[in-house]
Design a protein around this motif. Sequence first.
Motif, PDB file in Angstrom:
ATOM      1  N   HIS A   3       0.850  -1.240   0.015  1.00 32.56           N
ATOM      2  CA  HIS A   3      -0.155   0.043  -0.011  1.00 32.56           C
ATOM      3  C   HIS A   3       0.979   1.138   0.173  1.00 32.56           C
ATOM      4  N   THR A   4       0.956   1.921  -1.087  1.00 30.46           N
ATOM      5  CA  THR A   4       1.686   2.956  -1.261  1.00 30.46           C
ATOM      6  C   THR A   4       1.661   4.040  -0.169  1.00 30.46           C
ATOM      7  N   PRO A   5       0.676   4.855   0.191  1.00 35.60           N
ATOM      8  CA  PRO A   5       0.623   5.765   1.067  1.00 35.60           C
ATOM      9  C   PRO A   5       1.296   5.396   2.466  1.00 35.60           C
ATOM     10  N   SER A   6       0.877   4.267   2.929  1.00 37.87           N
ATOM     11  CA  SER A   6       1.296   3.944   4.423  1.00 37.87           C
ATOM     12  C   SER A   6       2.687   3.155   4.171  1.00 37.87           C
ATOM     13  N   GLY A   7       3.139   2.522   3.282  1.00 33.02           N
ATOM     14  CA  GLY A   7       4.261   1.572   3.004  1.00 33.02           C
ATOM     15  C   GLY A   7       4.087   0.383   3.877  1.00 33.02           C
ATOM     16  N   ARG A   8       2.624   0.192   4.112  1.00 29.04           N
ATOM     17  CA  ARG A   8       2.532  -1.291   4.587  1.00 29.04           C
ATOM     18  C   ARG A   8       2.613  -2.402   3.419  1.00 29.04           C
ATOM     19  N   LYS A   9       3.232  -3.542   3.950  1.00 28.04           N
ATOM     20  CA  LYS A   9       3.247  -4.603   2.918  1.00 28.04           C
ATOM     21  C   LYS A   9       3.276  -6.097   3.390  1.00 28.04           C
TER      22      LYS A   9
END
Length: 349
Positions: free
Chosen positions: A268-274
């Motif tokens: 998820h680009t905005p949060s950086g979660r992966k």
Amino acid sequence: MAGLVVPTRDSFGRLQDGTEISRFTFQNKNKVTVRIINYGGIITDILVPDKNGEIKDINLGFDNIKGYEARHPYFGAICGRVANRIAGGKFTLDGKEYQLPVNNGQNHLHGGVKGFDKVVWEARVDDDTLVLRYVSPDGEEQYPGELTTEVRYRLTNDNELSIDYTATTTKATPINLTNHSYFNLAGQGYPNLDDHVIWIDAFTYTPLDENNIPTGTLAPVSGTPFDLRNPTRLGDRLKSVRNGKGYDTNFCVGGRTGNLTRVASLAHTPSGRKIDVFTTEPGLQCYTGCNMAAGVFGKGGVEYRKLASVCLETQHYANSVNQPNFPSTILRPGQSYRHTTVYKFGLTS
Ligand code: GLA
């Protein structure tokens, strides 16, 4: 037990028949928290920090046992004895015909009317491992043989949630176990998947007929919306998948059955979660919540919309029991079913 993430146990309330359900909470040193109940082996919560340390629950589900006991689309659950569809609920094994209950149009889906998502599992904690055990009686949901299944959940300080499945049977039976968690890395209840980027390491997928049953061919993904071999933003892609319906698709991630391999990732680009997905299984059913009914309200009263969550279900291909050219799902007495999947939570670099 330094370094091990040992789960704690509390009560998650009672089923309508009075059975008390336990909840197990893993929390590691990075503040990743995973909660699992022994009803359906359901993962109820997955809390992970984003690139700024902001923690959100990325896993869809309900606040209480009532939600899970009612009909719902398998949030967080272990699906079995056979996850995914069996055409017409029919198969022939060693010359004998079986008719399973049909609970999805003409088909048998996710183990039938009362699948492994709706049973109470015996639970014990073994060091850092939650061991769930369920003995499915001979003839349950019309399947042959008494099947003893164990599912082991662990969370490491490397943010790996591992799920180990093993099973043995007293008669030959099909088996296909998976976990049906729904993710939204912006936080559960976020209304879309637009800023999610997906990668699935599959050269082929299994196209479906009009009854959602694989035709039997392994079709190349090349030149189709099923080509996810390069990281792909879902906001750009979903509109072109199955006329905007989104993914409900089995990707052939294998040829490598038995080896734990990284097969997919969701970022998820905005949060950086992966999330990185590793599995020993030959298939990955990617389901983007296409059939979510209107008016499903989950944790905190948020509404779960269509195309606003992703399941990355590691498993064998749908209807394998009727497709001799698909990897076999038959387990025989004396053999041991084994499947390992790891969901690793991290940050995009
Ligand atoms: C699987 C199936 C979907 C749907 C969901 C649950 O992913 O492939 O069609 O049934 O489970 O609703």
